[in-house]
Structures are given as C-alpha cells and as structure tokens.
Design a protein around this motif. Structure first.
Motif, PDB file in Angstrom:
ATOM      1  N   GLU A   5       0.813  -1.225   0.000  1.00  0.00           N
ATOM      2  CA  GLU A   5       0.000   0.000   0.000  1.00  0.00           C
ATOM      3  C   GLU A   5       0.842   1.268   0.000  1.00  0.00           C
ATOM      4  O   GLU A   5       0.329   2.351  -0.333  1.00  0.00           O
ATOM      5  CB  GLU A   5      -0.936  -0.006   1.204  1.00  0.00           C
ATOM      6  N   LEU A   6       2.126   1.148   0.375  1.00  0.00           N
ATOM      7  CA  LEU A   6       3.014   2.309   0.391  1.00  0.00           C
ATOM      8  C   LEU A   6       3.772   2.479  -0.926  1.00  0.00           C
ATOM      9  O   LEU A   6       4.631   3.360  -1.035  1.00  0.00           O
ATOM     10  CB  LEU A   6       4.004   2.206   1.546  1.00  0.00           C
ATOM     11  N   VAL A   7       3.468   1.655  -1.906  1.00  0.00           N
ATOM     12  CA  VAL A   7       4.007   1.828  -3.254  1.00  0.00           C
ATOM     13  C   VAL A   7       2.807   2.057  -4.165  1.00  0.00           C
ATOM     14  O   VAL A   7       2.015   1.155  -4.407  1.00  0.00           O
ATOM     15  CB  VAL A   7       4.820   0.608  -3.715  1.00  0.00           C
ATOM     16  N   ARG A   8       2.647   3.294  -4.650  1.00  0.00           N
ATOM     17  CA  ARG A   8       1.466   3.689  -5.408  1.00  0.00           C
ATOM     18  C   ARG A   8       1.822   3.802  -6.887  1.00  0.00           C
ATOM     19  O   ARG A   8       2.833   4.418  -7.252  1.00  0.00           O
ATOM     20  CB  ARG A   8       0.910   5.014  -4.909  1.00  0.00           C
ATOM     21  N   LEU A  53      -0.062  11.285  -5.967  1.00  0.00           N
ATOM     22  CA  LEU A  53       0.622  10.136  -5.376  1.00  0.00           C
ATOM     23  C   LEU A  53       1.169  10.461  -3.990  1.00  0.00           C
ATOM     24  O   LEU A  53       1.113   9.630  -3.076  1.00  0.00           O
ATOM     25  CB  LEU A  53       1.749   9.676  -6.305  1.00  0.00           C
ATOM     26  N   THR A  54       1.690  11.681  -3.818  1.00  0.00           N
ATOM     27  CA  THR A  54       2.190  12.079  -2.501  1.00  0.00           C
ATOM     28  C   THR A  54       1.073  12.109  -1.474  1.00  0.00           C
ATOM     29  O   THR A  54       1.229  11.615  -0.345  1.00  0.00           O
ATOM     30  CB  THR A  54       2.864  13.458  -2.588  1.00  0.00           C
ATOM     31  N   GLU A  55      -0.073  12.669  -1.837  1.00  0.00           N
ATOM     32  CA  GLU A  55      -1.195  12.720  -0.898  1.00  0.00           C
ATOM     33  C   GLU A  55      -1.707  11.322  -0.572  1.00  0.00           C
ATOM     34  O   GLU A  55      -2.134  11.053   0.559  1.00  0.00           O
ATOM     35  CB  GLU A  55      -2.313  13.602  -1.451  1.00  0.00           C
ATOM     36  N   GLN A  56      -1.648  10.418  -1.535  1.00  0.00           N
ATOM     37  CA  GLN A  56      -2.045   9.039  -1.243  1.00  0.00           C
ATOM     38  C   GLN A  56      -1.090   8.389  -0.248  1.00  0.00           C
ATOM     39  O   GLN A  56      -1.525   7.649   0.643  1.00  0.00           O
ATOM     40  CB  GLN A  56      -2.111   8.217  -2.536  1.00  0.00           C
ATOM     41  N   ILE A  57       0.212   8.669  -0.380  1.00  0.00           N
ATOM     42  CA  ILE A  57       1.177   8.146   0.595  1.00  0.00           C
ATOM     43  C   ILE A  57       0.870   8.714   1.976  1.00  0.00           C
ATOM     44  O   ILE A  57       0.890   7.988   2.990  1.00  0.00           O
ATOM     45  CB  ILE A  57       2.615   8.480   0.167  1.00  0.00           C
ATOM     46  N   HIS A  58       0.578  10.015   2.060  1.00  0.00           N
ATOM     47  CA  HIS A  58       0.227  10.616   3.352  1.00  0.00           C
ATOM     48  C   HIS A  58      -1.000   9.926   3.948  1.00  0.00           C
ATOM     49  O   HIS A  58      -1.048   9.667   5.164  1.00  0.00           O
ATOM     50  CB  HIS A  58      -0.054  12.108   3.183  1.00  0.00           C
ATOM     51  N   ALA A  59      -1.992   9.629   3.100  1.00  0.00           N
ATOM     52  CA  ALA A  59      -3.217   8.985   3.595  1.00  0.00           C
ATOM     53  C   ALA A  59      -2.927   7.592   4.135  1.00  0.00           C
ATOM     54  O   ALA A  59      -3.416   7.206   5.205  1.00  0.00           O
ATOM     55  CB  ALA A  59      -4.259   8.930   2.480  1.00  0.00           C
ATOM     56  N   VAL A  60      -2.134   6.812   3.402  1.00  0.00           N
ATOM     57  CA  VAL A  60      -1.808   5.453   3.859  1.00  0.00           C
ATOM     58  C   VAL A  60      -0.979   5.521   5.139  1.00  0.00           C
ATOM     59  O   VAL A  60      -1.193   4.735   6.080  1.00  0.00           O
ATOM     60  CB  VAL A  60      -1.057   4.678   2.756  1.00  0.00           C
ATOM     61  N   ALA A  61      -0.033   6.453   5.201  1.00  0.00           N
ATOM     62  CA  ALA A  61       0.792   6.597   6.404  1.00  0.00           C
ATOM     63  C   ALA A  61      -0.079   6.924   7.613  1.00  0.00           C
ATOM     64  O   ALA A  61       0.121   6.376   8.702  1.00  0.00           O
ATOM     65  CB  ALA A  61       1.848   7.682   6.191  1.00  0.00           C
ATOM     66  N   GLN A  62      -1.034   7.817   7.426  1.00  0.00           N
ATOM     67  CA  GLN A  62      -1.930   8.153   8.535  1.00  0.00           C
ATOM     68  C   GLN A  62      -2.743   6.937   8.968  1.00  0.00           C
ATOM     69  O   GLN A  62      -2.894   6.661  10.175  1.00  0.00           O
ATOM     70  CB  GLN A  62      -2.866   9.290   8.126  1.00  0.00           C
ATOM     71  N   GLU A  63      -3.264   6.170   8.011  1.00  0.00           N
ATOM     72  CA  GLU A  63      -4.042   4.972   8.331  1.00  0.00           C
ATOM     73  C   GLU A  63      -3.210   3.962   9.109  1.00  0.00           C
ATOM     74  O   GLU A  63      -3.734   3.248   9.976  1.00  0.00           O
ATOM     75  CB  GLU A  63      -4.558   4.335   7.039  1.00  0.00           C
ATOM     76  N   ARG A  64      -1.903   3.912   8.823  1.00  0.00           N
ATOM     77  CA  ARG A  64      -1.019   2.968   9.510  1.00  0.00           C
ATOM     78  C   ARG A  64      -0.509   3.505  10.843  1.00  0.00           C
ATOM     79  O   ARG A  64       0.239   2.830  11.533  1.00  0.00           O
ATOM     80  CB  ARG A  64       0.173   2.634   8.607  1.00  0.00           C
ATOM     81  N   GLY A  65      -0.902   4.725  11.201  1.00  0.00           N
ATOM     82  CA  GLY A  65      -0.484   5.305  12.475  1.00  0.00           C
ATOM     83  C   GLY A  65       0.931   5.822  12.485  1.00  0.00           C
ATOM     84  O   GLY A  65       1.553   5.943  13.562  1.00  0.00           O
ATOM     85  N   ALA A  66       1.478   6.185  11.322  1.00  0.00           N
ATOM     86  CA  ALA A  66       2.846   6.693  11.255  1.00  0.00           C
ATOM     87  C   ALA A  66       2.952   8.028  11.985  1.00  0.00           C
ATOM     88  O   ALA A  66       2.045   8.856  11.934  1.00  0.00           O
ATOM     89  CB  ALA A  66       3.278   6.859   9.802  1.00  0.00           C
ATOM     90  N   SER A  67       4.078   8.233  12.638  1.00  0.00           N
ATOM     91  CA  SER A  67       4.313   9.494  13.348  1.00  0.00           C
ATOM     92  C   SER A  67       4.760  10.606  12.418  1.00  0.00           C
ATOM     93  O   SER A  67       4.613  11.785  12.730  1.00  0.00           O
ATOM     94  CB  SER A  67       5.379   9.288  14.433  1.00  0.00           C
TER      95      SER A  67
END
Length: 310
Positions: free
Chosen positions: A216-219, A263-277
């Motif tokens: 999911e972190l490779v878009r 693509l950058t915003e999608q990475i931000h969305a996935v990172a947030q869903e995964r609880g990234a700091s």
C-alpha cells in the motif's frame, strides 16, 4: 608517514583495501583502488572510475591527512585517464550510494537508506579541492494527514483522464519491476550525473528491498491502456514509526497531469491509516519540483546533503 598504493581489484592488496573500512558496495569492472597506510596499517581507502564523468567513491578514512592525500592522488590519476569532470562521493553511479550528509543540518536519527558518514568527511573533500556541485535535502512531515480537498480534486481529475491508481502487486513482482524500471529510466534521464541501469541489476537491487515493502506504500498510476505513468515508492522506517517517501517518478509525457501531487497525498493517507508518526520526503535535489511541493506542505528540514566536484 602516509604511503599510498594504487591497484586493480584483482591485486593481492584488495582484501586489505576491503578491511580499511566498513562493508563496501560491489565495485564495477574497471575501477582502480587506492589504499593509504600509516606505519604499515591501512588508514584510508577509495576507488575511482570513469563513466559519464570521472567518479570517486567507496571512501573511508580513519586518518584525515591520509584521506585528503588519497583524494588528491585520485584526482591526478583521473586527470591522466582523461576525466574532464570528477564527482563524488559516488559509488559508480547514482543507483549506488552517493552524497555526503552535512553536519549541523539536523540531529534526528537517520532513516533507513539515508547516507550516513562521519561529520568530518565533507571537510576532507574540501581540503582536497572539491566543492559542492549538487545539493539535496530531506524534509519531515510530522503527524501526516492528507490534504483532503487536494486529494479529492486530484483523484477526480485523474479519473476524468482515465488514470487508474493502485498499490504494488507482489504477486506480479517481475512484471511490476519491469514497468517500474522502464518508468525510472525515462523519468530520471535528465537528473545530474545520471546513468541508466540494466533490468537485471535493477531487479537484483529491488529484490533486496522486497522484504521491507508494504504494497500500500508503493502507489502506481496507469493510463487507460495500462501504461505506467507515475510511481510513489515509500517504505516503513524500521521501528521508528516513520514512513520514508523515497521516490517520486512521472513519465515525461504525463508531467502536466500533476500525478506527483496525487501520489504524494495518497502516501500521506496510507501513512496516517497505519499510524505513522511522520513521513520523510527523502533525498530531493533542491531544484526539483518535489522539493518545492514538500516545502508547500509545511514540512520541516530534516537534513541536507551534497555531492562534490573537483
């Protein structure tokens, strides 16, 4: 007294060269090794070669004087070999390790894949007559949250243009790498000091990364005909809780479609869903559009880097 020795990789001194520093990336055919000894003990090493420019890499120095002496000798040998421009640190090409991290530009722990070096190395290169020729930076986006309005507008625009977005499919690993390789060659062709890489070498390098990947972190962004037009490549930063956005690539014919923003915003969305700091926007040339995009997102400077020429 420092004594320097120059030799090919098949010389009997090569094992001692390897022992003069940490584990080294593989050396390509045709490079020359330099080893400095003080009191018969190895204290510095490097290797140089010729590509699109002369390059110096695989640098390690326990002794600053010896390191500077080797750098000066490497410049002389490259000059005799016909090099008109010499850059470093560059381990053969920009597909290998290159750039020095600069001290005083961020004290946070390094992220996975970040250039790490003793803080004195840049000064040693400058003492040998090298000067920065390209500058890079990493920036950090704390508590990542996608720009909802920008993400929605970008997704709608992509849908209108027939662009389909999806994560990496590990079940189609070989096919995915073939398409990503082709996109990378086209997207990075104008980067400073770029040289292309063959599919076999590209495959081998990415096979080493495969265990780290979260699909999911490779878009990936494809057009209606199935051609890969854009890529965002990110991965978890070990146990730090951060995500590293390492690569943004857009096909030349798609650069007006604003895929990098999407693509950058999608990475931000996935990172947030995964609880990234945090999300680290990694290793961007300061003149690249991606660097300006990162600044516009109110990120903070994480670290600076430089490639040198002399």
């Amino acid at each position: 007294m420092v004594v320097a020795h120059s030799f090919a990789t098949d010389d009997a001194s090569f094992p001692e060269w390897e022992s003069a520093g940490g584990p080294a990336e593989p050396l390509p055919n045709g490079v020359r090794c330099l080893l400095a000894r003080r009191d018969n003990a190895p204290v510095a090493r490097l290797a140089w070669g010729m590509g699109s420019v002369g390059f110096i890499g695989w640098y390690e120095a326990r002794d600053s004087e010896a390191g500077v002496a080797l750098l000066r000798q490497a410049r002389e040998e490259l000059g005799r070999a016909g090099a008109r421009e010499i850059v470093g640190p560059l381990n053969g090409s920009t597909w290998g390790r290159y750039r020095w991290a600069l001290s005083g530009t961020g004290e946070a722990p390094p992220f996975l894949g970040e250039p790490c070096n003793p803080p004195e190395y840049p000064a040693q290169w400058e003492a040998a007559g090298f000067r920065p020729v390209a500058e890079y930076q990493s920036r950090i986006f704390h508590d990542p949250e996608p720009d909802a309005a920008r993400l929605r507008a970008s997704e709608e625009r992509a849908a209108e243009q027939g662009i389909q977005l999806r994560p990496l499919d590990l079940e189609r690993w070989d096919d995915e790498l073939r398409d990503i390789h082709a996109l990378s060659l086209a997207s990075f062709a104008d980067n400073p000091f770029y040289t292309p890489i063959g599919l076999r070498s590209f495959h081998a390098a990415n096979n080493r990364l495969r265990p780290l990947l979260v699909p999911e972190l490779v878009r990936l962004a494809h057009d209606a005909a199935g051609r890969l037009l854009g890529l965002a490549f990110a991965y978890p930063d070990g146990a730090s809780g951060r995500v590293v956005l390492k690569t943004l690539a857009t096909a030349p014919e798609a650069r007006g479609l604003r895929l990098a923003t999407l693509l950058t915003e999608q990475i931000h969305a996935v990172a947030q869903e995964r609880g990234a700091s945090a999300v680290i926007h990694a290793l961007m040339h300061v003149s690249n559009r991606s660097a300006q995009m990162s600044v516009d997102r109110r990120t903070e400077l994480f670290r600076r880097y430089a490639l040198y020429a002399g």
